[in-house]
Motif scaffolding. Structure first.
Motif, PDB file in Angstrom:
ATOM      1  N   THR A  17      27.692  30.101  36.075  1.00 48.94           N
ATOM      2  CA  THR A  17      29.078  30.108  36.560  1.00 48.94           C
ATOM      3  C   THR A  17      29.172  29.938  38.073  1.00 48.94           C
ATOM      4  O   THR A  17      30.281  29.974  38.625  1.00 48.94           O
ATOM      5  CB  THR A  17      29.791  31.414  36.154  1.00 48.94           C
ATOM      6  N   GLY A  67      31.788  27.738  39.525  1.00 46.81           N
ATOM      7  CA  GLY A  67      33.140  28.027  39.094  1.00 46.81           C
ATOM      8  C   GLY A  67      33.658  26.980  38.119  1.00 46.81           C
ATOM      9  O   GLY A  67      32.923  26.111  37.649  1.00 46.81           O
ATOM     10  N   TYR A  79      34.985  24.170  38.174  1.00 47.30           N
ATOM     11  CA  TYR A  79      35.296  22.963  38.932  1.00 47.30           C
ATOM     12  C   TYR A  79      34.342  21.828  38.559  1.00 47.30           C
ATOM     13  O   TYR A  79      33.179  22.060  38.234  1.00 47.30           O
ATOM     14  CB  TYR A  79      35.217  23.248  40.437  1.00 47.30           C
ATOM     15  N   CYS A 114      32.042  34.694  40.997  1.00 52.09           N
ATOM     16  CA  CYS A 114      33.436  34.363  41.254  1.00 52.09           C
ATOM     17  C   CYS A 114      33.880  34.798  42.643  1.00 52.09           C
ATOM     18  O   CYS A 114      34.645  34.095  43.315  1.00 52.09           O
ATOM     19  CB  CYS A 114      34.317  35.003  40.178  1.00 52.09           C
ATOM     20  N   TYR A 150      32.500  31.878  44.811  1.00 50.47           N
ATOM     21  CA  TYR A 150      33.052  30.526  44.691  1.00 50.47           C
ATOM     22  C   TYR A 150      34.556  30.489  44.956  1.00 50.47           C
ATOM     23  O   TYR A 150      35.069  29.486  45.478  1.00 50.47           O
ATOM     24  CB  TYR A 150      32.682  29.856  43.370  1.00 50.47           C
ATOM     25  N   GLU A 151      35.286  31.550  44.648  1.00 45.50           N
ATOM     26  CA  GLU A 151      36.726  31.496  44.910  1.00 45.50           C
ATOM     27  C   GLU A 151      37.058  31.725  46.381  1.00 45.50           C
ATOM     28  O   GLU A 151      38.058  31.193  46.892  1.00 45.50           O
ATOM     29  CB  GLU A 151      37.457  32.495  44.017  1.00 45.50           C
ATOM     30  N   ARG A 197      42.459  23.239  44.536  1.00 41.06           N
ATOM     31  CA  ARG A 197      41.753  23.540  43.292  1.00 41.06           C
ATOM     32  C   ARG A 197      42.139  22.560  42.186  1.00 41.06           C
ATOM     33  O   ARG A 197      41.287  22.134  41.394  1.00 41.06           O
ATOM     34  CB  ARG A 197      42.065  24.979  42.852  1.00 41.06           C
ATOM     35  N   TYR A 217      38.977  31.557  37.356  1.00 41.96           N
ATOM     36  CA  TYR A 217      37.620  31.858  36.888  1.00 41.96           C
ATOM     37  C   TYR A 217      37.371  31.171  35.560  1.00 41.96           C
ATOM     38  O   TYR A 217      38.293  30.733  34.857  1.00 41.96           O
ATOM     39  CB  TYR A 217      37.423  33.374  36.711  1.00 41.96           C
ATOM     40  N   GLN A 247      34.624  32.245  32.244  1.00 45.71           N
ATOM     41  CA  GLN A 247      33.626  33.227  31.829  1.00 45.71           C
ATOM     42  C   GLN A 247      33.351  33.086  30.338  1.00 45.71           C
ATOM     43  O   GLN A 247      34.263  32.893  29.533  1.00 45.71           O
ATOM     44  CB  GLN A 247      34.110  34.648  32.135  1.00 45.71           C
ATOM     45  N   THR A 250      37.054  39.818  36.316  1.00 43.48           N
ATOM     46  CA  THR A 250      36.360  38.868  37.192  1.00 43.48           C
ATOM     47  C   THR A 250      37.170  38.354  38.380  1.00 43.48           C
ATOM     48  O   THR A 250      36.648  38.305  39.500  1.00 43.48           O
ATOM     49  CB  THR A 250      35.816  37.712  36.336  1.00 43.48           C
ATOM     50  N   PRO A 251      38.437  37.933  38.240  1.00 40.99           N
ATOM     51  CA  PRO A 251      39.112  37.313  39.385  1.00 40.99           C
ATOM     52  C   PRO A 251      39.726  38.283  40.385  1.00 40.99           C
ATOM     53  O   PRO A 251      40.234  37.839  41.423  1.00 40.99           O
ATOM     54  CB  PRO A 251      40.205  36.472  38.713  1.00 40.99           C
TER      55      PRO A 251
END
Length: 805
Positions: free
Chosen positions: A343, A346, A348, A379, A382-383, A401, A465, A467, A747-748
């Motif tokens: 992951t 991300g 993308y 996450c 990458y975020e 994004r 995210y 997952q 996660t986010p």
């Protein structure tokens, strides 16, 4: 910028009677009135009390261990050391019933024999008539150490000459991804952005510390009543104790929170050993301080992103390096690292990608499973990187994004095609829209206004995210469930599902109710028994709804076929015109024409028709991938979503106040929307704590936050309620198109907060948690470095030209 929700693609979900309804959970009443029994509530006559003697040094050779004084203390019944153990080691790799070959070198010591490698490592066990006597006995155990050099930084542990914990080196696991031509992708980029992000040790801090009770019955069976996420541990325990597997019987209780911390074997191995040696019931329950010392932690990560982008916002290449601190023993570090590596880029599209991940042994507390399993750390990095790039390009973060978001049918970093819905812009835009208008200074809480408006800056941020849910497909995961009808029209489910409080058993009851037409209050489930319920696998990896839900769906479906076929003959109607609901079988075109299920069951029983079914559901089985270049499928499917928050930051004190929070997730199909909302809100709360305050501080291997007085977790006074927005694409591989949400909900949250703080201040903080001290330090560094200036009211970024880019 004001955001508007992106329209959803049209989805037609079948109308259901029970699934999708916010019904009261089958376990709700017992918990509400305090009738539910947890592992620590059980006692037995003639019961002994167990305690564990642990290392107080991070790395040493045991020069002398003398337990004679403890053994001689009146009331002490048993003292065990490694010399008393037949096996001496405990399997920690791949918990559950996968049947796959375990990784070499993955076992841990049950009790340290020659060397201790972390503070808290078990050395001896005591069983005594009272808890006070057992604690006194611990103080009588004498141990002398020959101190060994320790290593406490994973980067230092990788250097030549570092102390080695397990030969040949400190690399516990390594995974790599190579995709496309990264050098070419970087060469054609208009801009390259590089940042390093850090995440800390975190404790599970579950409501219920580890506890259990064990006894040997008249057949010689060692019974263990314990809070666990994995009843299949009976196999590993049997091997360590030196008995056949059918001589260990685990009776799981309702779990008062697990979050991965009860995926590993905790107290059950000690209970089994003490019960075997004393032939008396033994209770062992950790106090909070011992729990924090003894169980695993979330992995600290150091993650470096180097990303090439065009001026129009298209990502051309990415290089990502990840180093995780495994602590003293491997446990599940190889797989946590795998999840993080997969992951790392991300959700993308990245055609040119290089990811290198290493998990590294140190003399710190050992790390293992924690809700999210490596994905939250990935996450967080990458975020933040996405927002940092958008700022350089002077683009809106969602617009940037959206240029790079994956779409349904795209392939992820390992070239696994994603066939379920990828609703990224759909979830992000809804989470942002839900925040409403930005909070003006006049509407800030009074406590914030008191410090002066100029000192308080309000910012917003979000994070998307992806997952996985379900275990690694080369584990060859399976789950079993038995579903049967009783003569009075009630139904029974038997499946070894550990319920962690997330509603795992309620979900399968609603599925059976939907299929069989039996009202939910007329369904009983027996679960979490290694001997008497079909094995359902681990309550980990957000897998139970997917795996056991499908097993129950399959078993109930077979019973339904028998019932409807018998009803077809009785009513002389086509099968397509018959249905089961509300405890009846009836003709769809003439609902008054029907009978109670009890009468239909009697007809079936009179003819000897099978009214029960044992079903096994198997996940996709794939081959193990090459760790030097992961290419191929690894997970059954993925969940996608986003969270958005609004924060107020006091630039004089560094304090961050969360003002608003909204999270939007595509859950495929919500089996119980209220339970789903609870998972989203609970995961958000845990993730917001991860963002702002939670850190197990470790110095030279010693935990500096040994209790909840020092280790801070958020209360309802610290965070706002998260608005849960549930989308249903119906595209998941779970029952009725469901996707997993238990782990993804967390996660986010942390990167959303980090991005909101950066939006408020114009200063990015690259390390969790975002404490006031780190906020002030970041502001000071920004002022001194001259890399960029901050103009309150509007932001001006002044970037230095970096030579060679």
């Amino acid at each position: 910028m004001k955001y508007k929700a992106k329209p959803l693609l049209p989805v037609t979900l079948p109308e259901l009677r029970v699934v999708g309804k916010p019904l009261r959970r089958v376990d709700a009443l017992g918990k509400a009135v305090g009738a539910t029994l947890y592992a620590g509530d059980f006692t037995m006559p003639n019961m002994l009390h167990g305690k564990v003697f642990r290392s107080r040094v991070p790395h040493a050779r045991i020069a002398r261990l003398d337990v004679s004084k403890a053994q001689a203390l009146p009331g002490v019944v048993c003292v065990l050391t490694a010399l008393d153990l037949p096996g001496g080691t405990l399997a920690t790799d791949m918990p559950g019933q996968t049947g796959q070959q375990r990784r070499a070198g993955s076992d841990a010591q049950v009790l340290a024999r020659e060397v201790v490698r972390f503070v808290g490592e078990p050395i001896a066990l005591v069983a005594a008539e009272t808890l006070d006597i057992a604690e006194t006995a611990l103080g009588l155990i004498e141990v002398e150490y020959e101190r060994l050099p320790g290593v406490f930084d994973p980067l230092e542990a990788l250097k030549p000459g570092a102390p080695v914990l397990h030969a040949p080196d400190n690399v516990v696991a390594s995974w790599q991804i190579r995709k496309g031509d990264v050098d070419l992708g970087m060469a054609v980029a208009d801009l390259i952005v590089e940042n390093t992000y850090r995440a800390p040790f975190v404790d599970h801090a579950y409501l219920e510390p580890e506890a259990g009770l064990a006894w040997v019955d008249d057949r010689g069976i060692i019974n263990i009543r314990v809070c666990t996420q994995v009843v299949e541990h009976f196999r590993s325990i049997a091997q360590a104790v030196g008995v056949p597997q059918n001589q260990i019987h685990i009776l799981g209780t309702m779990v008062g929170g697990g979050f991965g911390g009860k995926e590993d074997i905790t107290v059950e191995i000690f209970l089994a050993l003490l019960a075997k040696h004393t032939h008396r019931p033994v209770r062992l329950a950790y106090a909070r301080e011992e729990s924090i010392m003894a169980h695993s932690k979330r992995h600290p990560f150091i993650i470096t992103h180097r990303t090439g982008v065009k001026n129009d916002g298209r990502i051309t290449a990415a290089e990502i390096e990840m180093v995780a601190d495994s602590g003293a023993y491997p446990y599940l570090s190889p797989y946590v690292l795998l999840y993080a590596v997969v992951t790392a880029p991300g959700p993308y599209r990245m055609e040119n990608l290089k990811v290198d991940g290493k998990a590294v042994a140190t003399n710190n507390p050992f790390t293992s499973a924690f809700r999210g399993f490596g994905a939250p750390q990935a996450c967080f990095a990458y975020e933040q990187q996405m927002d940092a790039i958008a700022a350089v390009l002077n683009m809106d973060p969602l617009e940037f994004r959206s240029i790079n978001y994956m779409q349904t049918g795209d392939r992820n970093a390992t070239n696994q095609p994603i066939t379920s819905a990828i609703w990224l812009e759909e979830t992000a835009s809804r989470a942002l829209e839900a925040l409403g208008e930005k909070t003006p200074p006049s509407a800030l809480p009074a406590a914030l206004r008191a410090g002066g408006r100029d000192a308080i800056k309000v910012g917003r941020g979000f994070a998307s995210y992806m997952q996985s849910y379900g275990r690694i497909t080369w584990f060859h995961d399976t789950s079993q469930a038995w579903v049967g009808m009783e003569m009075d029209g009630a139904a029974v489910i038997r499946s070894g599902i550990p319920d962690l409080g997330a509603g795992q058993i309620n979900s399968v009851c609603q599925i059976a109710s939907e299929v069989l037409g039996v009202p939910l209050d007329r369904i009983t489930i027996y679960s979490t028994d290694s001997a008497l319920t079909p094995l359902a696998g681990t309550s980990t990896a957000t897998r139970q709804l997917y795996m056991s839900g499908n097993a129950v769906l399959k078993a109930a479906g077979e019973v339904r076929k028998v019932l409807l076929e018998r009803a077809r003959r009785h009513f002389e109607e086509d099968l397509e015109d018959l249905d089961l609901a509300d405890g009846r079988v009836f003709v769809k075109s003439d609902p008054e024409k029907g009978m109670p299920l009890s009468e239909l069951v009697a007809l079936c029983a009179a003819e000897g028709l099978p009214l029960a079914n044992l079903a096994l559901f198997a996940a996709p089985f794939t081959a193990r991938l090459d760790p030097d270049n992961l290419q191929g499928p690894i997970f059954p499917d993925f969940t996608f979503g986003a969270q958005a928050v609004e924060v107020a930051v006091d630039t004089e004190t560094g304090e961050i106040t969360l003002l608003k929070s909204a999270a939007c997730h595509d859950v495929g199909r919500a089996i119980n929307p209220t339970a789903v909302a609870g998972q989203i809100q609970g995961g958000s709360a845990q993730g917001l704590g991860y963002a702002l305050m939670e850190e197990v501080q470790v110095e030279d291997g010693v935990i500096q936050t040994p209790s909840l007085a020092e280790y801070l977790i958020p209360t309802t006074m610290d965070i706002p309620a998260t608005q849960a927005i549930i989308l249903e694409s119906g595209s998941g591989v779970g029952p009725f198109g469901a996707k997993g949400i238990g782990e993804p909900a967390l996660t986010p949250a942390a990167p959303a907060v980090a991005n909101a703080v950066a939006d408020a201040l114009g200063v990015r903080i690259y390390e969790l948690p975002l404490t006031p001290e780190r906020v002030l330090a970041a502001l000071d560094r920004a002022r001194q470095a001259g890399i960029f200036s901050i103009i309150w009211g509007e932001r001006a970024w002044h970037f230095r030209k970096v030579p060679g880019t």
